[in-house]
Design a protein around this motif. Structure first.
Motif, PDB file in Angstrom:
ATOM      1  N   ASN A 124      38.803  40.303  34.875  1.00 40.20           N
ATOM      2  CA  ASN A 124      37.168  39.784  35.751  1.00 40.20           C
ATOM      3  C   ASN A 124      37.641  40.898  37.408  1.00 40.20           C
ATOM      4  O   ASN A 124      37.437  40.218  38.372  1.00 40.20           O
ATOM      5  CB  ASN A 124      37.131  39.158  35.576  1.00 40.20           C
ATOM      6  N   LEU A 125      38.538  41.917  37.035  1.00 44.27           N
ATOM      7  CA  LEU A 125      39.127  42.543  37.697  1.00 44.27           C
ATOM      8  C   LEU A 125      38.333  42.827  39.335  1.00 44.27           C
ATOM      9  O   LEU A 125      37.648  43.132  40.358  1.00 44.27           O
ATOM     10  CB  LEU A 125      40.461  43.974  37.597  1.00 44.27           C
ATOM     11  N   LEU A 377      33.068  29.130  35.277  1.00 45.01           N
ATOM     12  CA  LEU A 377      34.866  28.646  36.055  1.00 45.01           C
ATOM     13  C   LEU A 377      35.687  30.004  35.105  1.00 45.01           C
ATOM     14  O   LEU A 377      36.534  30.572  36.322  1.00 45.01           O
ATOM     15  CB  LEU A 377      35.406  27.623  35.169  1.00 45.01           C
ATOM     16  N   GLN A 378      35.990  31.052  34.468  1.00 45.15           N
ATOM     17  CA  GLN A 378      36.989  31.899  34.708  1.00 45.15           C
ATOM     18  C   GLN A 378      36.579  32.576  35.199  1.00 45.15           C
ATOM     19  O   GLN A 378      37.286  33.491  36.423  1.00 45.15           O
ATOM     20  CB  GLN A 378      36.705  32.043  33.261  1.00 45.15           C
ATOM     21  N   TYR A 379      34.970  33.176  35.977  1.00 40.98           N
ATOM     22  CA  TYR A 379      34.395  34.414  35.915  1.00 40.98           C
ATOM     23  C   TYR A 379      35.060  33.751  38.060  1.00 40.98           C
ATOM     24  O   TYR A 379      35.596  34.305  38.620  1.00 40.98           O
ATOM     25  CB  TYR A 379      33.101  34.582  35.846  1.00 40.98           C
ATOM     26  N   CYS A 380      34.655  32.603  38.372  1.00 43.62           N
ATOM     27  CA  CYS A 380      35.024  32.200  39.727  1.00 43.62           C
ATOM     28  C   CYS A 380      36.053  32.094  40.203  1.00 43.62           C
ATOM     29  O   CYS A 380      37.215  32.261  40.774  1.00 43.62           O
ATOM     30  CB  CYS A 380      34.272  30.790  39.837  1.00 43.62           C
ATOM     31  N   MET A 381      37.193  31.952  38.813  1.00 45.95           N
ATOM     32  CA  MET A 381      38.408  31.752  39.317  1.00 45.95           C
ATOM     33  C   MET A 381      38.667  33.187  39.468  1.00 45.95           C
ATOM     34  O   MET A 381      40.079  33.808  40.516  1.00 45.95           O
ATOM     35  CB  MET A 381      39.658  31.395  38.454  1.00 45.95           C
TER      36      MET A 381
ATOM     37  N   ILE B  17      40.015  46.920  51.358  1.00 47.59           N
ATOM     38  CA  ILE B  17      40.766  48.070  51.044  1.00 47.59           C
ATOM     39  C   ILE B  17      42.180  47.711  50.170  1.00 47.59           C
ATOM     40  O   ILE B  17      42.090  48.234  48.949  1.00 47.59           O
ATOM     41  CB  ILE B  17      42.038  49.188  51.809  1.00 47.59           C
ATOM     42  N   VAL B  18      42.703  45.842  50.265  1.00 47.31           N
ATOM     43  CA  VAL B  18      43.936  45.994  49.649  1.00 47.31           C
ATOM     44  C   VAL B  18      43.206  44.794  48.881  1.00 47.31           C
ATOM     45  O   VAL B  18      43.890  45.166  47.399  1.00 47.31           O
ATOM     46  CB  VAL B  18      44.651  44.161  50.855  1.00 47.31           C
ATOM     47  N   LEU B  19      42.490  44.558  48.163  1.00 49.10           N
ATOM     48  CA  LEU B  19      42.090  43.949  47.020  1.00 49.10           C
ATOM     49  C   LEU B  19      41.038  44.539  46.246  1.00 49.10           C
ATOM     50  O   LEU B  19      41.241  45.371  44.616  1.00 49.10           O
ATOM     51  CB  LEU B  19      40.329  43.239  47.394  1.00 49.10           C
ATOM     52  N   LEU B  20      40.443  46.392  46.927  1.00 54.94           N
ATOM     53  CA  LEU B  20      40.740  47.413  45.814  1.00 54.94           C
ATOM     54  C   LEU B  20      41.582  47.986  45.374  1.00 54.94           C
ATOM     55  O   LEU B  20      41.607  48.612  44.338  1.00 54.94           O
ATOM     56  CB  LEU B  20      39.781  48.424  47.230  1.00 54.94           C
ATOM     57  N   THR B  25      45.370  48.774  40.870  1.00 47.27           N
ATOM     58  CA  THR B  25      46.465  48.261  40.749  1.00 47.27           C
ATOM     59  C   THR B  25      46.369  47.393  38.792  1.00 47.27           C
ATOM     60  O   THR B  25      47.067  48.236  38.161  1.00 47.27           O
ATOM     61  CB  THR B  25      47.282  47.705  41.385  1.00 47.27           C
ATOM     62  N   GLY B  26      45.858  46.890  39.078  1.00 44.75           N
ATOM     63  CA  GLY B  26      44.819  45.654  37.821  1.00 44.75           C
ATOM     64  C   GLY B  26      45.112  46.566  36.615  1.00 44.75           C
ATOM     65  O   GLY B  26      45.985  47.143  35.423  1.00 44.75           O
ATOM     66  N   ASN B  27      43.799  47.584  37.033  1.00 42.14           N
ATOM     67  CA  ASN B  27      43.202  48.979  36.235  1.00 42.14           C
ATOM     68  C   ASN B  27      44.277  49.216  35.657  1.00 42.14           C
ATOM     69  O   ASN B  27      44.687  49.988  33.982  1.00 42.14           O
ATOM     70  CB  ASN B  27      42.819  49.275  37.097  1.00 42.14           C
ATOM     71  N   ALA B  28      45.821  50.779  36.792  1.00 39.94           N
ATOM     72  CA  ALA B  28      46.445  50.578  36.089  1.00 39.94           C
ATOM     73  C   ALA B  28      47.989  50.016  35.240  1.00 39.94           C
ATOM     74  O   ALA B  28      48.123  51.101  34.142  1.00 39.94           O
ATOM     75  CB  ALA B  28      47.304  51.525  37.189  1.00 39.94           C
TER      76      ALA B  28
END
Lengths: 403, 82
Positions: A124-125, A377-381, B17-20, B25-28
């Motif tokens: 859930n980025l 839970l997993q979304y909040c995490m 910005i860092v969390l963006l 990064t995660g998506n890449a």
């Protein structure tokens, strides 16, 4: 008579009467032990801290941490550790070796990293972004603390309590305002333990029943993810390596914390090949670090440093920072929901501060009260874990500006 | 601009910005792994590799639950339908 007098002088009773503040400090130490043992509020930290307070304030024992000026020469050099141990005892030796050098918080981050599963966040980025909004309390209280007379460095150390992350709060205090270390550590860990008391009233005030009933799984069905993760193990191994390097370029001052967090996570995700390292990081190393951190932080709380009106300011300011951080996350979700079709439950924003996994568990329980099938839970995490990164980055920014 | 305001604005902006960057990064990494590494091969006949639950949401929920209950120490290595 003189023999009796000599006997009396051997005991610590004379010191007790000459400094009655110590009795109050002993009571505070016992109260912290009560919170840890009886109420189970962060016992792993509050028990060592409480006992450290008691040790530091036992009259005549010489276990309290002495101010930095007493171990520093006029030319700015410090006494060496052998001299500190000889002059001021074992507790000061531990403090100046492990805390003053900033050694223990990154070591604790190593253990935290090895205990953290980035899986929920990777699934859930986009929810990670709410970890940024939940750092609002840090910077708002920083601003307010300067307005009421704290120095910028003290204000930074005070504000970081709003991140809801104990090791980060301790790290910042060591770097910016070591004289405030004791009260800040106590406030940070107490409020982390009080998450089940702090989050519910804020969500009640800020969110409607309809918002709290937003079912994230139903939203996922209505608006499914564009792609699935085919090989989570590979992603989880690559993530801490790549992210650790990239974040280091953005906020190099956060590397001691983020770097150790990512290293700890990497050895966890590699699996069996580094299993022994993970075991060490999450067991002996983390536990040893916690014991020494708690005892020495507790030992900084002597009568001279703790019985001060500013301590009340720190305790109150920390609570405000914590509350604003929770509110900041909720507000961010509400703003997002204004524009998005796929709605997000505001509780996901409320968990954007660190305090992992307590904040997520509390949010999950609140959601279940509104809809027994709404497991958040997993979304909040996701936002909760990103909050750990967020508060470490906030700490890096504060050190860069104020250190 | 005074120091407090600078810290307030740049601080919040940097964290955002860092969390963006974390998201990007995660998506890449997910894109790269999906494209060049792909799904891990299942070993046929391996003990305990019975009928796997394929629903990713269910697996995620189980993983999160195990992680929370075991305080991050436990790991899900295999899920079987009994």
């Amino acid at each position: 008579m003189s023999a009796l007098e000599r006997l009396y002088n051997i005991t610590a009773f004379g010191d007790l009467w000459s400094g009655p503040g110590a009795i109050l400090m002993l009571a505070i130490g016992i109260f912290l032990l009560f919170l840890g043992i009886r109420k189970k509020y962060e016992p792993l930290l509050l028990v060592p801290i409480g006992f450290g307070v008691i040790l530091a304030n036992l009259p005549g024992a010489g276990m309290g941490i002495v101010p930095e000026e007493m171990v520093r020469f006029e030319d700015g050099r410090y006494m060496n550790l052998v001299e500190i141990a000889g002059e001021y005892g074992i507790m000061n030796f531990l403090y100046y070796m492990l805390i003053k050098t900033g050694f223990l918080p990154p070591i604790i981050f190593l253990g935290v990293g090895a205990l953290t599963d980035f899986g929920p966040m990777l699934r859930n980025l986009r929810l990670s972004l709410f970890g940024a909004a939940a750092q609002l309390g840090i910077f708002t209280v920083f601003f307010a603390a300067i307005a009421v007379g704290f120095t910028p460095q003290e204000s930074g150390a005070l504000g970081i309590i709003g991140g809801g992350d104990g090791p980060t709060a301790i790290y910042i205090s060591i770097m910016l305002a070591p004289h405030m270390l004791g009260p800040i550590a106590i406030a940070a860990y107490s409020y982390m333990a009080l998450v089940p008391v702090i989050i519910p009233p804020i969500t009640r005030v800020m969110c409607s029943n309809k918002e709290l009933s937003i079912n994230m799984k139903n939203m996922d069905k209505l608006f499914p993810a564009k792609r699935e993760i085919k090989n989570m193990t590979a992603v989880k191994i690559a993530f801490p390596i790549v992210l650790g390097i990239i974040v280091a370029f953005f906020v190099p001052t956060a590397v001691p914390l983020i770097g150790m967090l990512m290293f700890g996570n990497l050895i966890r995700e590699i699996g069996l090949a580094t299993g022994r390292l993970t075991e060490a990081a999450t067991g002996p190393i983390l536990n040893t670090a916690t014991i020494f951190l708690g005892l020495t932080v507790g030992a900084t709380m002597t009568t001279a440093t703790f019985l001060d009106l500013r301590t009340l300011g720190i305790i109150f300011g920390g609570l405000v920072a914590f509350a604003i951080s929770v509110a900041g996350g909720i507000i961010a979700v509400k703003i997002y929901n204004l524009f998005a079709k796929k709605k997000i439950n505001p509780l996901v924003g409320a968990t954007g501060l660190s305090a992992v996994p307590m904040a997520s568990r509390v949010a999950n329980e609140i959601a279940l009260k509104h809809d027994s099938g709404n497991h958040l839970l997993q979304y909040c995490m996701a936002s909760n874990i990103s909050g750990v990164i967020g508060s470490a980055v906030a700490a890096g920014v504060l050190i860069a500006f104020l250190g | 601009m005074g120091l407090p305001l600078q810290v307030f604005l740049f601080g919040l902006l940097t964290v955002f910005i860092v969390l963006l960057v974390v998201v990007a990064t995660g998506n890449a990494i997910i894109w790269f792994v999906n494209r060049y590494i792909g799904a891990p091969a299942q070993e046929p006949g391996k003990p305990g590799s019975g009928q796997l639950l394929s629903h990713s949401g269910r697996i995620a929920a189980l993983t999160a639950a195990v992680s929370t209950v075991t305080r991050g120490r436990g790991r899900v290595t295999n899920i079987e339908k009994l």
